[in-house]
Design a protein around this motif. Structure first.
Motif, PDB file in Angstrom:
ATOM      1  N   TYR A   1       0.978  -1.355  -0.039  1.00 43.29           N
ATOM      2  CA  TYR A   1      -0.077   0.057   0.554  1.00 43.29           C
ATOM      3  C   TYR A   1       0.870   1.489   0.262  1.00 43.29           C
ATOM      4  CZ  TYR A   1      -4.221   2.253   0.707  1.00 43.29           C
ATOM      5  OH  TYR A   1      -5.948   2.430   0.406  1.00 43.29           O
ATOM      6  N   ASP A   2       0.112   2.161  -0.446  1.00 40.50           N
ATOM      7  CA  ASP A   2       0.843   3.652  -0.776  1.00 40.50           C
ATOM      8  C   ASP A   2       1.558   4.070   0.950  1.00 40.50           C
ATOM      9  OD1 ASP A   2       0.427   6.123  -1.474  1.00 40.50           O
ATOM     10  OD2 ASP A   2       0.968   7.267   0.973  1.00 40.50           O
TER      11      ASP A   2
ATOM     12  N   ASN B   1      -9.867  -0.103   0.854  1.00 36.12           N
ATOM     13  CA  ASN B   1     -10.195   0.179   0.021  1.00 36.12           C
ATOM     14  C   ASN B   1      -8.788   0.612  -1.288  1.00 36.12           C
ATOM     15  OD1 ASN B   1     -13.109  -0.296   0.382  1.00 36.12           O
ATOM     16  ND2 ASN B   1     -11.880   1.144   1.946  1.00 36.12           N
ATOM     17  N   ALA B   2      -9.261   0.702  -2.085  1.00 37.29           N
ATOM     18  CA  ALA B   2      -8.393   1.353  -3.300  1.00 37.29           C
ATOM     19  C   ALA B   2      -7.398   2.311  -2.883  1.00 37.29           C
ATOM     20  CB  ALA B   2      -8.897   1.274  -4.976  1.00 37.29           C
ATOM     21  N   ASP B   3      -8.214   3.500  -2.769  1.00 36.62           N
ATOM     22  CA  ASP B   3      -7.421   4.607  -2.489  1.00 36.62           C
ATOM     23  C   ASP B   3      -7.545   5.139  -0.695  1.00 36.62           C
ATOM     24  OD1 ASP B   3     -10.559   4.878  -1.905  1.00 36.62           O
ATOM     25  OD2 ASP B   3      -9.863   7.004  -3.726  1.00 36.62           O
ATOM     26  N   HIS B   4      -7.996   4.210  -0.110  1.00 39.47           N
ATOM     27  CA  HIS B   4      -8.630   4.650   1.027  1.00 39.47           C
ATOM     28  C   HIS B   4      -8.923   3.812   2.132  1.00 39.47           C
ATOM     29  CE1 HIS B   4     -12.145   4.721   0.654  1.00 39.47           C
ATOM     30  NE2 HIS B   4     -12.375   4.910   1.729  1.00 39.47           N
TER      31      HIS B   4
ATOM     32  N   ARG C   1      -6.470   8.728   2.720  1.00 40.38           N
ATOM     33  CA  ARG C   1      -6.283   8.495   2.461  1.00 40.38           C
ATOM     34  C   ARG C   1      -5.340   8.825   1.482  1.00 40.38           C
ATOM     35  NH1 ARG C   1     -11.573  10.647   2.054  1.00 40.38           N
ATOM     36  NH2 ARG C   1     -11.126  12.135   3.050  1.00 40.38           N
ATOM     37  N   CYS C   2      -5.059   8.015   0.007  1.00 38.53           N
ATOM     38  CA  CYS C   2      -3.919   8.341  -0.752  1.00 38.53           C
ATOM     39  C   CYS C   2      -3.429   8.993  -1.188  1.00 38.53           C
ATOM     40  CB  CYS C   2      -3.927   7.207  -1.936  1.00 38.53           C
ATOM     41  SG  CYS C   2      -3.925   5.312  -0.972  1.00 38.53           S
ATOM     42  N   GLY C   3      -1.882   9.607  -0.796  1.00 41.24           N
ATOM     43  CA  GLY C   3      -1.505  11.039  -1.833  1.00 41.24           C
ATOM     44  C   GLY C   3      -2.464  12.291  -1.039  1.00 41.24           C
TER      45      GLY C   3
ATOM     46  N   PRO D   1      -2.527  -2.951  -7.900  1.00 45.93           N
ATOM     47  CA  PRO D   1      -2.825  -2.690  -5.993  1.00 45.93           C
ATOM     48  C   PRO D   1      -4.953  -3.657  -5.895  1.00 45.93           C
ATOM     49  CG  PRO D   1      -2.804  -0.691  -7.156  1.00 45.93           C
ATOM     50  CD  PRO D   1      -2.822  -1.627  -7.956  1.00 45.93           C
ATOM     51  N   ILE D   2      -5.363  -3.284  -6.499  1.00 43.18           N
ATOM     52  CA  ILE D   2      -6.782  -4.193  -5.963  1.00 43.18           C
ATOM     53  C   ILE D   2      -6.943  -5.684  -5.707  1.00 43.18           C
ATOM     54  CG2 ILE D   2      -9.297  -4.710  -6.695  1.00 43.18           C
ATOM     55  CD1 ILE D   2      -9.368  -1.613  -7.445  1.00 43.18           C
TER      56      ILE D   2
END
Lengths: 143, 421
Positions: free
Chosen positions: A36-37, A69-72, A140-142, B364-365
């Motif tokens: 992950y990020d 989740n994908a972005d958070h 959150r990513c980024g 990533p998913i």
């Protein structure tokens, strides 16, 4: 949490100092394994650790729930402790109700909740006297 | 050998390996699997800590070292013994005697690395004064710790003190100095480190923070000990090869780096599981009041390295005695250290890059979904953690299944017909 996360797991937090910090390491290691990020991992590591220590020190045990989740990443920390009488004051940097024992362990700088808030993108706290405290955090990513 | 396996000094001898679970269970990186009755090391995860070497009862784990015959190719040979070597002998044997013994062994030149350790302590101090922020500072002396951090704790990379290790600095200086003094070409000089460490050979073949190692090889204390023991009897009183005080000698064990430093909040941690625990604390932001973090992968530091001869508790006692005997007052000129520091002598030649482990999935998913799948599989396993499947524990088996490297039926407690993953 409305949408179904891709990953969800609950980590019990025991109320003793000896195992304090274990749950947040597990949370962190799962995110590392996912790849992950790295910014999110760092912020989750700091915030979840602080929150876990609060659960150990005040909450007498509880639970950390992570949803990825994908972005958070959502982290919910729940305890059945005495609750926080004055949340506004608890969020002031440097304000602490730590006991002598907690201070001896290196806590009680009054940075717990402020640090958690600083490291998360969304921070919601609900506390009811005699019932317990619940933190809802979003990373959150980024962000 | 693939290019990846060459990255490591630890290799498995398939002739000797019987495929038991001991090394796999001991590996802190979960880098070992048993496949077709043989141990297989994942080169991307291994940090060369040597834990597998310690536990193997069949001598099937082999840390690569330099053979003595290789030294013959050099016109002039130099020995750089780790201070740990001094603590391997009887109470009456002094460091100077050990150094003399190495000369008699056949090395043309012998250098007291403890002295360079003492210099590096002073260089650390200078660095810390100039860079007071971003705490804790972490030393780069232990190659296994450096790999562990570049693999798993990338956020701590900028905490490293970018100062080269004493062994490399000594080799760098001696090659330059001896080439001039003895009228030799630099490549005619063979510089060998004598060590207790399983990871040093890797740091010579594949250095971190350095384009090419200044060392030509690594000999283990175990390999040289027998010969050396016969050569240290006689003492030449007027030949003084030892320069170090207790500050340098103390580097042999955990706490040695911080012993000579004038710091209020320094912390020394040794042993692989404690090192991992403290790195987790550092990553959670718990150690911001610590100025300096000394991390050594072996229990009690290099003195507890896998390739020693002496019981490490006896060696520790020996170390303490020598430290007291030679004093805890550094003999290094601070003025000289500052000059060399400003000239860039101590500085690492390259930055240290992160080497993240491959994620569960490049997508990533999918990686997140696979993580969920691991949890589901884990609930089907009985949790006896036996290792009979060839993976070190149930969680790792679940992971191996998800990434397609194992099957649920590898678990000896799961009946064949139930499964088809």
């Amino acid at each position: 949490m409305t949408d179904q996360p891709l990953f969800k797991k609950a980590f019990p937090v025991k109320g003793d100092f000896a195992s304090a910090g274990e749950a947040s390491v597990k949370v962190k290691n799962i995110l590392k394994d996912i790849g992950y990020d790295s910014g999110v991992i760092r912020r989750v590591a700091v915030a979840t650790y602080e929150a876990e220590m609060n659960v150990v020190m005040y909450g007498g045990g509880g639970e950390i729930v992570m949803a990825v989740n994908a972005d958070h990443v959502n982290i919910i920390i729940v305890d059945q402790g005495p609750g926080i009488p004055d949340i506004k004051q608890a969020l002031v940097e440097g304000y602490s109700t730590a006991t002598e024992e907690m201070r001896e362990m290196g806590f009680g700088a009054g940075m717990g909740l402020p640090n958690i808030r600083k490291n998360s993108n969304e921070f919601t706290i609900d506390s009811e006297m005699g019932k317990g405290t619940r933190l809802d955090l979003v990373f959150r990513c980024g962000g | 050998m693939t290019p990846e396996t060459k990255l490591h000094s630890i290799q498995i001898d398939n002739e000797k390996c019987i495929g038991c679970v001991l090394c796999m269970r001991a590996c802190p990186m979960k880098a070992i699997r048993i496949r077709n009755d043989k141990a297989v090391i994942d080169p991307l995860r291994c940090v060369d800590c040597g834990e597998c070497y310690r536990v193997c009862p069949h001598d099937a784990v082999i840390p690569e070292t330099t053979s003595f015959s290789y030294l013959k190719k050099f016109k002039y040979t130099v020995a750089l013994p780790s201070p740990v070597l001094y603590m391997q002998f009887g109470w009456e044997v002094m460091p100077n005697q050990v150094l003399q013994g190495l000369k008699r062994f056949g090395f043309d030149y012998v250098y007291d690395v403890a002295w360079m350790c003492e210099n590096v302590t002073a260089a650390y101090e200078v660095y810390m004064q100039l860079h007071p922020t971003l705490k804790p500072k972490i030393s780069t002396v232990c190659p296994a710790v450096v790999r562990l951090i570049t693999h798993l704790y990338p956020d701590l990379l900028n905490h490293f003190i970018p100062i080269e290790s004493p062994r490399e600095l000594a080799a760098k200086r001696l090659r330059f100095k001896l080439a001039i003094e003895r009228n030799l070409k630099p490549e005619e000089i063979g510089i060998i480190h004598i060590t207790s460490c399983a990871a040093k050979m890797v740091s010579v073949n594949h250095p971190v923070g350095l384009a090419k190692s200044h060392l030509d090889g690594v000999v283990s204390i175990k390999d040289i000990y027998g010969d050396l023991l016969d050569l240290i009897e006689d003492v030449e009183e007027d030949v003084i090869l030892q320069k170090s005080s207790g500050v340098g000698l103390g580097w042999a064990q955990s706490g040695g780096e911080i012993r000579g430093m004038n710091l209020e909040n320094a912390l020394a941690v040794s042993g692989v599981s404690d090192v991992i625990r403290i790195l987790d604390d550092a990553e959670a932001g718990r150690l911001r009041n610590i100025d300096y973090l000394e991390l050594l992968i072996c229990p009690d530091g290099c003195i507890g390295g896998p390739m020693v001869v002496q019981n490490r508790h006896i060696a520790k006692q020996r170390c303490e005695t020598l430290v007291k005997m030679f004093g805890e007052k550094s003999r290094v000129s601070r003025k000289m250290i500052r000059r060399l520091f400003n000239e860039g002598f101590y500085k690492m030649e390259e930055g240290i890059e992160q080497t993240p482990l491959p994620p569960l999935d490049p997508d990533p998913i999918k990686a997140i979904q696979k993580s969920q799948k691991i949890e589901e599989l884990l609930s089907q396993l009985c949790g006896k953690e036996c290792g009979a499947c060839g993976s070190p524990d149930c969680r790792t088996l679940a992971r191996d299944i998800v990434v397609g490297e194992a099957r649920l039926t590898d678990c000896v407690f799961i009946e064949e017909e139930k499964d088809n993953p």
